[in-house]
Design a protein around this motif. Sequence first.
Motif, mmCIF file in Angstrom:
data_model
loop_
_atom_site.group_PDB
_atom_site.id
_atom_site.type_symbol
_atom_site.label_atom_id
_atom_site.label_comp_id
_atom_site.label_asym_id
_atom_site.label_seq_id
_atom_site.Cartn_x
_atom_site.Cartn_y
_atom_site.Cartn_z
ATOM 1 N N CYS A 124 0.866 -1.234 -0.149
ATOM 2 C CA CYS A 124 0.032 -0.004 -0.061
ATOM 3 C C CYS A 124 0.729 1.350 -0.003
ATOM 4 C CB CYS A 124 -1.106 -0.027 1.128
ATOM 5 S SG CYS A 124 -2.450 -1.427 1.078
ATOM 6 N N THR A 125 1.936 1.241 0.837
ATOM 7 C CA THR A 125 2.899 2.483 0.685
ATOM 8 C C THR A 125 3.465 2.674 -0.725
ATOM 9 O OG1 THR A 125 3.521 1.883 2.945
ATOM 10 C CG2 THR A 125 4.918 3.313 1.634
ATOM 11 N N ILE A 126 3.843 1.609 -1.402
ATOM 12 C CA ILE A 126 4.378 1.736 -2.559
ATOM 13 C C ILE A 126 3.287 2.159 -3.712
ATOM 14 C CG2 ILE A 126 5.296 0.438 -4.684
ATOM 15 C CD1 ILE A 126 7.418 1.363 -2.689
ATOM 16 N N ALA A 127 1.942 1.791 -3.610
ATOM 17 C CA ALA A 127 1.192 1.776 -4.508
ATOM 18 C C ALA A 127 0.622 3.378 -4.499
ATOM 19 C CB ALA A 127 -0.080 0.907 -4.248
ATOM 20 N N ASN A 128 0.298 3.771 -3.115
ATOM 21 C CA ASN A 128 0.073 5.240 -2.926
ATOM 22 C C ASN A 128 1.202 6.185 -3.427
ATOM 23 O OD1 ASN A 128 -2.687 4.980 -2.159
ATOM 24 N ND2 ASN A 128 -1.955 3.930 -0.111
ATOM 25 N N LEU A 161 1.611 8.682 -11.007
ATOM 26 C CA LEU A 161 1.754 7.714 -11.967
ATOM 27 C C LEU A 161 0.079 6.806 -12.074
ATOM 28 C CD1 LEU A 161 5.083 5.866 -11.744
ATOM 29 C CD2 LEU A 161 4.169 7.518 -13.469
ATOM 30 N N PRO A 162 -0.336 6.306 -12.920
ATOM 31 C CA PRO A 162 -1.639 5.520 -12.867
ATOM 32 C C PRO A 162 -1.527 4.448 -11.766
ATOM 33 C CG PRO A 162 -0.738 5.887 -15.341
ATOM 34 C CD PRO A 162 0.197 6.208 -14.186
ATOM 35 N N ALA A 163 -2.784 4.166 -11.332
ATOM 36 C CA ALA A 163 -2.892 3.366 -10.385
ATOM 37 C C ALA A 163 -2.591 1.618 -11.087
ATOM 38 C CB ALA A 163 -4.532 3.064 -9.893
ATOM 39 N N PRO A 164 -1.708 1.078 -10.128
ATOM 40 C CA PRO A 164 -1.298 -0.427 -10.669
ATOM 41 C C PRO A 164 -2.455 -1.331 -10.446
ATOM 42 C CG PRO A 164 -0.286 0.182 -8.682
ATOM 43 C CD PRO A 164 -0.826 1.112 -9.045
ATOM 44 N N ALA A 165 -2.148 -2.454 -10.948
ATOM 45 C CA ALA A 165 -3.104 -3.787 -10.582
ATOM 46 C C ALA A 165 -2.146 -4.173 -9.320
ATOM 47 C CB ALA A 165 -3.162 -4.886 -11.850
ATOM 48 N N PHE A 169 1.985 -10.870 -2.337
ATOM 49 C CA PHE A 169 1.092 -9.978 -2.781
ATOM 50 C C PHE A 169 2.151 -9.402 -3.966
ATOM 51 C CE2 PHE A 169 -0.376 -9.687 1.706
ATOM 52 C CZ PHE A 169 -1.787 -9.747 1.317
ATOM 53 N N GLN A 170 1.335 -9.000 -5.038
ATOM 54 C CA GLN A 170 2.066 -8.333 -6.225
ATOM 55 C C GLN A 170 1.363 -7.049 -6.894
ATOM 56 O OE1 GLN A 170 1.968 -11.334 -8.959
ATOM 57 N NE2 GLN A 170 3.930 -12.412 -8.160
ATOM 58 N N LEU A 171 2.259 -5.877 -7.088
ATOM 59 C CA LEU A 171 1.841 -5.000 -7.935
ATOM 60 C C LEU A 171 2.130 -5.272 -9.359
ATOM 61 C CD1 LEU A 171 2.624 -1.816 -5.810
ATOM 62 C CD2 LEU A 171 0.394 -2.596 -6.438
ATOM 63 N N TRP A 172 1.331 -4.936 -10.272
ATOM 64 C CA TRP A 172 1.636 -4.976 -11.777
ATOM 65 C C TRP A 172 1.781 -3.221 -12.224
ATOM 66 C CZ3 TRP A 172 2.227 -9.581 -14.593
ATOM 67 C CH2 TRP A 172 2.185 -10.713 -13.916
ATOM 68 N N LEU A 173 2.890 -3.210 -12.777
ATOM 69 C CA LEU A 173 2.900 -1.732 -13.336
ATOM 70 C C LEU A 173 2.730 -2.085 -15.219
ATOM 71 C CD1 LEU A 173 4.028 -1.542 -10.467
ATOM 72 C CD2 LEU A 173 5.014 0.822 -11.265
ATOM 73 N N SER A 174 2.057 -1.155 -15.659
ATOM 74 C CA SER A 174 2.282 -1.475 -17.106
ATOM 75 C C SER A 174 2.934 -0.307 -17.691
ATOM 76 C CB SER A 174 0.667 -1.511 -17.724
ATOM 77 O OG SER A 174 0.669 -1.518 -18.964
ATOM 78 N N LEU A 175 3.898 -0.551 -18.682
ATOM 79 C CA LEU A 175 4.344 0.804 -19.494
ATOM 80 C C LEU A 175 3.920 0.723 -20.695
ATOM 81 C CD1 LEU A 175 7.925 0.212 -18.379
ATOM 82 C CD2 LEU A 175 6.441 1.639 -17.251
ATOM 83 N N ALA A 176 3.283 1.842 -21.396
ATOM 84 C CA ALA A 176 2.848 2.197 -22.903
ATOM 85 C C ALA A 176 3.912 1.932 -23.658
ATOM 86 C CB ALA A 176 2.399 3.575 -22.909
ATOM 87 N N THR A 177 5.272 2.312 -23.372
ATOM 88 C CA THR A 177 6.230 1.779 -24.282
ATOM 89 C C THR A 177 7.556 0.954 -23.526
ATOM 90 O OG1 THR A 177 5.822 4.071 -25.298
ATOM 91 C CG2 THR A 177 8.194 3.199 -25.398
ATOM 92 N N GLY A 193 -9.665 3.915 -8.250
ATOM 93 C CA GLY A 193 -8.233 3.587 -8.555
ATOM 94 C C GLY A 193 -7.312 3.363 -7.455
ATOM 95 N N LEU A 194 -7.433 4.205 -6.637
ATOM 96 C CA LEU A 194 -6.714 4.238 -5.275
ATOM 97 C C LEU A 194 -6.741 2.873 -4.452
ATOM 98 C CD1 LEU A 194 -4.917 6.411 -3.915
ATOM 99 C CD2 LEU A 194 -6.904 7.003 -2.284
ATOM 100 N N LEU A 195 -5.389 2.605 -4.062
ATOM 101 C CA LEU A 195 -5.329 1.603 -3.347
ATOM 102 C C LEU A 195 -5.504 1.789 -1.746
ATOM 103 C CD1 LEU A 195 -2.091 0.172 -4.801
ATOM 104 C CD2 LEU A 195 -4.364 -0.832 -5.012
#
Length: 263
Positions: free
Chosen positions: A76-80, A88-92, A100-108, A234-236
Motif C-alpha cells: 500500500c505504501t508503494i502503490a499510494n 502515475l496511474p494506479a497499478p493492478a 502480494f504483487q503490484l503490476w505496473l504497465s508501461l505504454a512503451t 483506482g486508489l489503493l
Amino acid sequence: MHKLISELHRLYLFDEQRYLAADGSEHGLTPAVLAQHLSGDHTVAVQLVNDAGLVRALVMAFGGKGSGEQHWADLCTIANALQHELNLPAPAVSISGTAFQLWLSLATPVPLVQAQQFVQLLRSTFLPASTDILAVPPAAYLEQAQLPPCLQPSGKWAAFIHPGMGAAFADEPGLDMPPTPAAQLGFLESLRSIAPAQFAQALAKLQQHAGLAPAAAVMPVVAVPAPAPLASPGLLLQDATLEDIVRWLHARNIEPTFRHKLD
C-alpha cells in the motif's frame, strides 16, 4: 475469456510474447496456451523481458520473510506513492499464492536495467526500513512471472484482487477456487499504462532523491495527469470497508463472492 486475454495483452504482454516451460525451454505464448494457463489447465511462467532486452510489465512482489500484514502495508505504501508522489496511474494488485504483487504497465517498453533501477529506487525511497527489500531479489519480479489468474502447485489460485481487499489475504494470499473471468476483467479494464513522459519524469525524480542524477540532468517537467483524489476507485485503500469493496464491484457489474473463515 477472450476479453480478459485482450486486457492482459493491452497492459502487460508483447505482440510476440514468450513463456518458460518446465524444462527451461522458451516457447511462444499463443492465445491457446494463454487460455489454458488462465483456466488452470497448464500454468506457465511468462517471460517479461523480450529478445531485445526490453520490459513493459513491472511486477513487484511483497512476500517472503515477515508477516502478511506488513507485506500488505508495504504494498500500500508503494502503490499510494506511485500515484501521489510520482503522479502515475494506479497499478493492478494480485495475490500469487505466496505473496502480494503490484503490476505496473508501461505504454512503451524500457530496457531491463532501467526497469530494475526504477523498482529498486521505489523500494529504497519509500520502504527504506523494510526487510522485504532483502526477501525478494530484483529478478524475481522483473524477468518472469505467472500471469494471474492461474492455478498454483499448492492448489491455490493466483488472481487480481480489489485494491482494498489485501488485508483479508494476509494469512494466505491465494484463492481456494478459480476467480471468474468477468471479475478479473473488471479489475483490469479501467487501468491505464504509464506513458513514456510519465515514466521518465518519475524515474528522474527517484534518481534525484537518491543522489544518482544531478539536477541539470533531470528530464524537463512534462505535464502529466494530477494524482487521483482519495475517493477515486483506482486508489489503493489499505483499510477499505466491506461497503467500499461491494460498491466498487457493483459499479463494474461484478457480483462479489466472499470467502468466510471459521475458527
